[in-house]
Every structure is written in structure tokens, then in C-alpha cells.
Design a protein around this motif. Structure first.
Motif, PDB file in Angstrom:
ATOM      1  N   LEU A  37       5.906 -41.951  12.313  1.00 27.16           N
ATOM      2  CA  LEU A  37       6.224 -41.055  13.428  1.00 27.16           C
ATOM      3  C   LEU A  37       7.315 -40.076  13.038  1.00 27.16           C
ATOM      4  CD1 LEU A  37       6.331 -43.606  16.407  1.00 27.16           C
ATOM      5  CD2 LEU A  37       4.395 -42.218  15.648  1.00 27.16           C
ATOM      6  N   MET A  38       7.149 -38.821  13.457  1.00 26.22           N
ATOM      7  CA  MET A  38       8.167 -37.789  13.286  1.00 26.22           C
ATOM      8  C   MET A  38       8.755 -37.469  14.657  1.00 26.22           C
ATOM      9  SD  MET A  38       6.158 -35.103  10.775  1.00 26.22           S
ATOM     10  CE  MET A  38       4.996 -34.685  12.098  1.00 26.22           C
ATOM     11  N   HIS A  39      10.066 -37.375  14.742  1.00 29.51           N
ATOM     12  CA  HIS A  39      10.715 -37.057  16.011  1.00 29.51           C
ATOM     13  C   HIS A  39      10.918 -35.550  16.139  1.00 29.51           C
ATOM     14  CE1 HIS A  39      11.768 -41.119  17.494  1.00 29.51           C
ATOM     15  NE2 HIS A  39      11.621 -41.429  16.211  1.00 29.51           N
ATOM     16  N   SER A  40      10.814 -35.075  17.373  1.00 30.26           N
ATOM     17  CA  SER A  40      11.012 -33.656  17.643  1.00 30.26           C
ATOM     18  C   SER A  40      12.414 -33.230  17.225  1.00 30.26           C
ATOM     19  CB  SER A  40      10.804 -33.368  19.135  1.00 30.26           C
ATOM     20  OG  SER A  40      11.166 -32.052  19.449  1.00 30.26           O
ATOM     21  N   ARG A  41      12.514 -31.997  16.713  1.00 36.99           N
ATOM     22  CA  ARG A  41      13.830 -31.454  16.360  1.00 36.99           C
ATOM     23  C   ARG A  41      14.694 -31.190  17.592  1.00 36.99           C
ATOM     24  NH1 ARG A  41      12.114 -26.953  11.742  1.00 36.99           N
ATOM     25  NH2 ARG A  41      11.233 -28.468  10.244  1.00 36.99           N
ATOM     26  N   ASP A  42      14.034 -31.084  18.732  1.00 31.48           N
ATOM     27  CA  ASP A  42      14.749 -30.873  19.984  1.00 31.48           C
ATOM     28  C   ASP A  42      14.953 -32.229  20.663  1.00 31.48           C
ATOM     29  OD1 ASP A  42      15.773 -30.185  22.418  1.00 31.48           O
ATOM     30  OD2 ASP A  42      13.993 -29.102  23.121  1.00 31.48           O
ATOM     31  N   PRO A  43      16.160 -32.782  20.627  1.00 27.45           N
ATOM     32  CA  PRO A  43      16.380 -34.112  21.216  1.00 27.45           C
ATOM     33  C   PRO A  43      15.982 -34.190  22.686  1.00 27.45           C
ATOM     34  CG  PRO A  43      18.294 -33.397  19.939  1.00 27.45           C
ATOM     35  CD  PRO A  43      17.389 -32.200  20.076  1.00 27.45           C
ATOM     36  N   ALA A  44      16.084 -33.067  23.378  1.00 27.39           N
ATOM     37  CA  ALA A  44      15.748 -33.081  24.798  1.00 27.39           C
ATOM     38  C   ALA A  44      14.260 -33.276  25.037  1.00 27.39           C
ATOM     39  CB  ALA A  44      16.216 -31.787  25.454  1.00 27.39           C
ATOM     40  N   ALA A  45      13.448 -32.923  24.035  1.00 21.28           N
ATOM     41  CA  ALA A  45      11.999 -33.024  24.194  1.00 21.28           C
ATOM     42  C   ALA A  45      11.541 -34.473  24.257  1.00 21.28           C
ATOM     43  CB  ALA A  45      11.291 -32.312  23.045  1.00 21.28           C
ATOM     44  N   ARG A  46      12.210 -35.369  23.544  1.00 20.12           N
ATOM     45  CA  ARG A  46      11.855 -36.786  23.500  1.00 20.12           C
ATOM     46  C   ARG A  46      10.371 -36.971  23.215  1.00 20.12           C
ATOM     47  NH1 ARG A  46      14.880 -40.624  24.459  1.00 20.12           N
ATOM     48  NH2 ARG A  46      13.256 -41.966  25.361  1.00 20.12           N
ATOM     49  N   GLU A  47       9.920 -36.328  22.153  1.00 21.67           N
ATOM     50  CA  GLU A  47       8.535 -36.442  21.722  1.00 21.67           C
ATOM     51  C   GLU A  47       8.470 -36.860  20.262  1.00 21.67           C
ATOM     52  OE1 GLU A  47       6.119 -33.183  24.431  1.00 21.67           O
ATOM     53  OE2 GLU A  47       6.911 -32.581  22.490  1.00 21.67           O
ATOM     54  N   VAL A  48       7.351 -37.482  19.913  1.00 20.09           N
ATOM     55  CA  VAL A  48       7.102 -37.844  18.519  1.00 20.09           C
ATOM     56  C   VAL A  48       5.706 -37.375  18.150  1.00 20.09           C
ATOM     57  CG1 VAL A  48       8.612 -39.869  18.595  1.00 20.09           C
ATOM     58  CG2 VAL A  48       6.167 -40.115  19.092  1.00 20.09           C
ATOM     59  N   ARG A  49       5.484 -37.226  16.832  1.00 20.33           N
ATOM     60  CA  ARG A  49       4.157 -36.842  16.348  1.00 20.33           C
ATOM     61  C   ARG A  49       3.773 -37.740  15.180  1.00 20.33           C
ATOM     62  NH1 ARG A  49       1.841 -30.894  14.286  1.00 20.33           N
ATOM     63  NH2 ARG A  49      -0.309 -31.324  14.926  1.00 20.33           N
ATOM     64  N   ILE A  50       2.492 -38.058  15.102  1.00 13.97           N
ATOM     65  CA  ILE A  50       1.986 -38.843  13.979  1.00 13.97           C
ATOM     66  C   ILE A  50       2.148 -38.032  12.703  1.00 13.97           C
ATOM     67  CG2 ILE A  50      -0.005 -40.059  13.032  1.00 13.97           C
ATOM     68  CD1 ILE A  50       1.006 -41.246  15.651  1.00 13.97           C
ATOM     69  N   VAL A  51       2.602 -38.676  11.627  1.00 11.28           N
ATOM     70  CA  VAL A  51       2.856 -37.955  10.380  1.00 11.28           C
ATOM     71  C   VAL A  51       1.546 -37.430   9.799  1.00 11.28           C
ATOM     72  CG1 VAL A  51       4.933 -39.290   9.854  1.00 11.28           C
ATOM     73  CG2 VAL A  51       2.705 -40.061   8.992  1.00 11.28           C
ATOM     74  N   PRO A  52       1.592 -36.299   9.073  1.00 13.20           N
ATOM     75  CA  PRO A  52       0.362 -35.713   8.519  1.00 13.20           C
ATOM     76  C   PRO A  52      -0.386 -36.665   7.592  1.00 13.20           C
ATOM     77  CG  PRO A  52       2.206 -34.178   8.318  1.00 13.20           C
ATOM     78  CD  PRO A  52       2.778 -35.472   8.793  1.00 13.20           C
ATOM     79  N   GLU A  53       0.352 -37.487   6.822  1.00 17.09           N
ATOM     80  CA  GLU A  53      -0.300 -38.406   5.894  1.00 17.09           C
ATOM     81  C   GLU A  53      -1.233 -39.375   6.608  1.00 17.09           C
ATOM     82  OE1 GLU A  53       3.516 -36.894   4.290  1.00 17.09           O
ATOM     83  OE2 GLU A  53       2.920 -37.879   6.164  1.00 17.09           O
ATOM     84  N   LEU A  54      -0.883 -39.740   7.834  1.00 14.22           N
ATOM     85  CA  LEU A  54      -1.746 -40.636   8.610  1.00 14.22           C
ATOM     86  C   LEU A  54      -2.844 -39.859   9.320  1.00 14.22           C
ATOM     87  CD1 LEU A  54      -1.640 -43.737   9.057  1.00 14.22           C
ATOM     88  CD2 LEU A  54      -0.719 -43.252  11.329  1.00 14.22           C
ATOM     89  N   ARG A  55      -2.504 -38.677   9.837  1.00 18.23           N
ATOM     90  CA  ARG A  55      -3.506 -37.873  10.554  1.00 18.23           C
ATOM     91  C   ARG A  55      -4.679 -37.509   9.653  1.00 18.23           C
ATOM     92  NH1 ARG A  55       0.944 -34.660  12.209  1.00 18.23           N
ATOM     93  NH2 ARG A  55      -0.017 -32.790  11.346  1.00 18.23           N
ATOM     94  N   ARG A  56      -4.438 -37.392   8.355  1.00 20.87           N
ATOM     95  CA  ARG A  56      -5.523 -37.026   7.444  1.00 20.87           C
ATOM     96  C   ARG A  56      -6.631 -38.072   7.394  1.00 20.87           C
ATOM     97  NH1 ARG A  56      -1.432 -34.364   4.155  1.00 20.87           N
ATOM     98  NH2 ARG A  56      -0.934 -36.305   3.060  1.00 20.87           N
ATOM     99  N   HIS A  57      -6.321 -39.285   7.779  1.00 17.78           N
ATOM    100  CA  HIS A  57      -7.328 -40.361   7.770  1.00 17.78           C
ATOM    101  C   HIS A  57      -8.135 -40.418   9.057  1.00 17.78           C
ATOM    102  CE1 HIS A  57      -6.075 -42.461   4.057  1.00 17.78           C
ATOM    103  NE2 HIS A  57      -4.854 -42.069   4.369  1.00 17.78           N
ATOM    104  N   VAL A  58      -7.744 -39.634  10.061  1.00 16.89           N
ATOM    105  CA  VAL A  58      -8.324 -39.766  11.401  1.00 16.89           C
ATOM    106  C   VAL A  58      -8.947 -38.444  11.828  1.00 16.89           C
ATOM    107  CG1 VAL A  58      -7.902 -40.465  13.785  1.00 16.89           C
ATOM    108  CG2 VAL A  58      -6.512 -41.444  11.941  1.00 16.89           C
ATOM    109  N   GLY A  59     -10.200 -38.508  12.281  1.00 13.11           N
ATOM    110  CA  GLY A  59     -10.879 -37.328  12.818  1.00 13.11           C
ATOM    111  C   GLY A  59     -11.388 -37.619  14.216  1.00 13.11           C
ATOM    112  N   PHE A  60     -11.562 -36.576  15.009  1.00 16.80           N
ATOM    113  CA  PHE A  60     -12.017 -36.745  16.392  1.00 16.80           C
ATOM    114  C   PHE A  60     -13.227 -35.856  16.666  1.00 16.80           C
ATOM    115  CE2 PHE A  60      -7.577 -37.990  16.442  1.00 16.80           C
ATOM    116  CZ  PHE A  60      -7.631 -39.197  17.122  1.00 16.80           C
ATOM    117  N   MET A  61     -14.120 -36.355  17.508  1.00 14.80           N
ATOM    118  CA  MET A  61     -15.366 -35.649  17.798  1.00 14.80           C
ATOM    119  C   MET A  61     -15.793 -35.962  19.227  1.00 14.80           C
ATOM    120  SD  MET A  61     -19.005 -36.096  15.747  1.00 14.80           S
ATOM    121  CE  MET A  61     -19.397 -37.703  16.452  1.00 14.80           C
TER     122      MET A  61
END
Length: 294
Positions: free
Chosen positions: A195-219
Motif C-alpha cells: 500500500l502507498m499512502h497519499s502525500r496529502d495526510p488529510a486525504a487519508r487514502e491509500v493505493r495498491i502499489v503498481p507492482e501488485l496492480r500489474r498482476h490484476v486485471g478487471f473486465m
């Protein structure tokens, strides 16, 4: 002048009066439309929920009442463009990271080792299908488990396909951004790695790292379709807490179609609240709601 502007804004955003509700006929038409496209049953007890969600589409299309909206959809040519939005609005997308965690223990301790033991030499390539992916939490949970195993064993690669009927929810899954509180079930070590944390602490959001997203596709995929544009050599299919919305014949038909895409010896994982369906299907139960194709 300021008070007049405030009054205007209030009139534009004020909710419709409680007296505005779907007629029996219009609720039935919506229920039949959604059921015909998705297999999801909308009994009378879901009426308030349907009204709340359809109200947003009613406003988006500029209609002033449920009656006007249903006339627009069913009599005035709006169905072609509105059916996808209606399905997106009405379908329920409830999921969490590591929901029903016992399944991920089974994946780690039994399914992956069994699949690797049947590989024909070289580096194995596991395929997993999250067949009702919703916002992607299930698919990314599977990816975390497999990536963690692969980093230690280095004996296999993996790919994960997530499918869903809702185009809106699939867009969220592809974006892979979640509220920080939503990922609380993810173990701390996995949070640090994936997980990557948002650069804006107020956002309180995270994103899945690109290395993991590359294994996952959606349709986009509708489980009510007669066939699915999915590979026929999938190692494991997750279809959890979806069959409960279908009647018995639809449950059997959907599972039967899913089984066409499993490898011999592949696995089907259902929700803990879903009992085994279709005694004639070639499935052997290995654990609660975990089945193997035999």
C-alpha cells in the motif's frame, strides 16, 4: 439578495417529498428489468432501497418524479442508455479486504501447494478469477497472498482476473484507491509492502502499489450471460456472497458455467452463507464453502 440565492440553492438540492414513491407497477417493471439482466431478485422488501438509489438517476436525467423517470425509461426511449446506470445503481457491492479470512488460509496452505504439485515443471503460472470483484478488495487480497508466497518460494507467477456487472464499481477497482480505514483488515506487514499512502495526510487514502496492480486485471462480465469470455484453465474461482441473490435454478446455471473455466482439479470458493448447490455438479467439498472439481 444573499438570502434569495440561498433559497434557490436549497430548492435545487432539497430532497423530493416523502410522498413521491414508486408505484406498484413501476417497481415491478424495474425489478423485472434488473432480474432479467442480472438474475438478482428484488422482492417487495427492497422497495425502499430501490427508491433511494433510483432517485439519484432520476435527478441525473432531469426527471421530477419516479413516474416521470419510469416513463422516460420504459416508454420514451431512455432504456438503451439508462439500463447500465440503473443496474449500477441498484446492484449491491459489499466487500472488504480479507473478508472471510479462512478462505485465504485455504488458498495459502492447500490450493497453491496442490496446484504447484500438479505443474509440469518450470515456473508455474497460476490463474485466479474473482467473479464478483466489486471494488477490487477481494482480487487485491488474493494478489497480496500470492505475491507474499511467490516472493518466498519463487516457484510460480500468477495473474488475477476480476469481473463484475457494475461499470462504476469496476472503475473504482482499476483505480485501486481506498480510504485508509477500509484497509484495516490487511496485516501490517502487507500494508507496508503493498500500500502507498497519499502525500496529502488529510486525504487519508491509500493505493495498491503498481507492482501488485500489474498482476490484476478487471473486465465487465454479466454472470447471466450464456458464456463467459474467460480462459478455460483457471486454477481457482472466487464467487462469494453472490449466489444468495439468485433463485435456485439460476444458482445452478451460474455455477455450471463457471465450472467450464476451471482446470481439472481446480477450486471453487463460495461465501460461508451459501450452502452447496446442485448435487449433480462434479464438485467435492474440501472445507466449508470450498469445493474441488473432480
Amino acid at each position: 439578495m444573499a438570502s434569495a440565492s440561498a433559497a434557490l440553492r436549497k430548492s435545487q438540492t432539497a430532497p423530493l417529498p416523502p410522498s413521491d414513491s414508486l408505484s406498484d407497477e413501476d417497481f415491478l417493471r424495474i425489478a423485472e428489468l434488473v432480474g432479467g439482466h442480472t438474475g438478482i431478485r428484488l422482492p417487495a422488501g427492497k422497495r425502499t432501497m430501490v427508491e433511494g438509489r433510483i432517485r439519484k438517476r432520476m435527478r441525473a436525467t432531469g426527471q421530477s418524479s419516479f413516474a416521470d423517470y419510469c416513463h422516460y425509461v420504459f416508454e420514451d426511449g431512455g432504456l438503451a442508455t439508462e439500463v447500465t446506470h440503473m443496474i449500477d445503481a441498484v446492484t449491491t457491492n459489499k466487500t472488504d479486504f480479507f473478508r472471510e479470512p479462512e478462505h485465504f488460509d485455504v488458498l495459502r496452505r492447500h490450493i497453491v501447494p496442490d496446484c504447484l504439485s500438479r505443474s509440469r515443471g518450470g515456473k508455474a503460472a497460476l490463474k485466479v478469477w474473482s467473479a464478483a470483484a466489486s471494488n477490487g478488495a477481494e482480487a487485491y487480497t488474493i494478489a497480496m497472498v500470492l505475491a507474499d508466497m511467490a516472493s518466498r518460494e519463487r516457484r510460480f507467477d500468477f495473474s488475477i482476473l476480476g469481473t463484475d456487472i457494475s461499470t462504476d464499481i469496476l472503475a473504482q477497482a482499476r483505480r485501486a484507491v481506498y480510504p485508509a480505514d477500509f484497509v484495516a483488515p490487511v496485516p501490517a506487514e502487507m500494508q507496508r509492502r503493498y500500500l502507498m499512502h497519499s502525500r496529502d495526510p488529510a486525504a487519508r487514502e491509500v493505493r495498491i502499489v503498481p507492482e501488485l496492480r500489474r498482476h490484476v486485471g478487471f473486465m465487465h462480465l454479466n454472470l447471466m450471460d450464456d458464456s463467459y469470455a474467460v480462459d478455460g484453465d483457471v486454477d481457482a474461482i472466487f464467487l462469494r456472497n453472490v449466489l444468495i441473490y439468485f433463485d435456485k435454478p439460476t444458482q445452478v446455471a451460474v455455477v455450471g458455467r463457471l465450472l467450464r473455466h476451471l482446470r481439472p482439479g481446480g477450486y471453487l470458493l463460495l461465501g460461508h452463507s451459501e450452502s452447496m448447490i446442485g448435487a449433480s455438479l462434479r464438485l467435492k467439498q474440501l472445507a466449508p464453502s470450498v469445493f474441488k472439481l473432480v
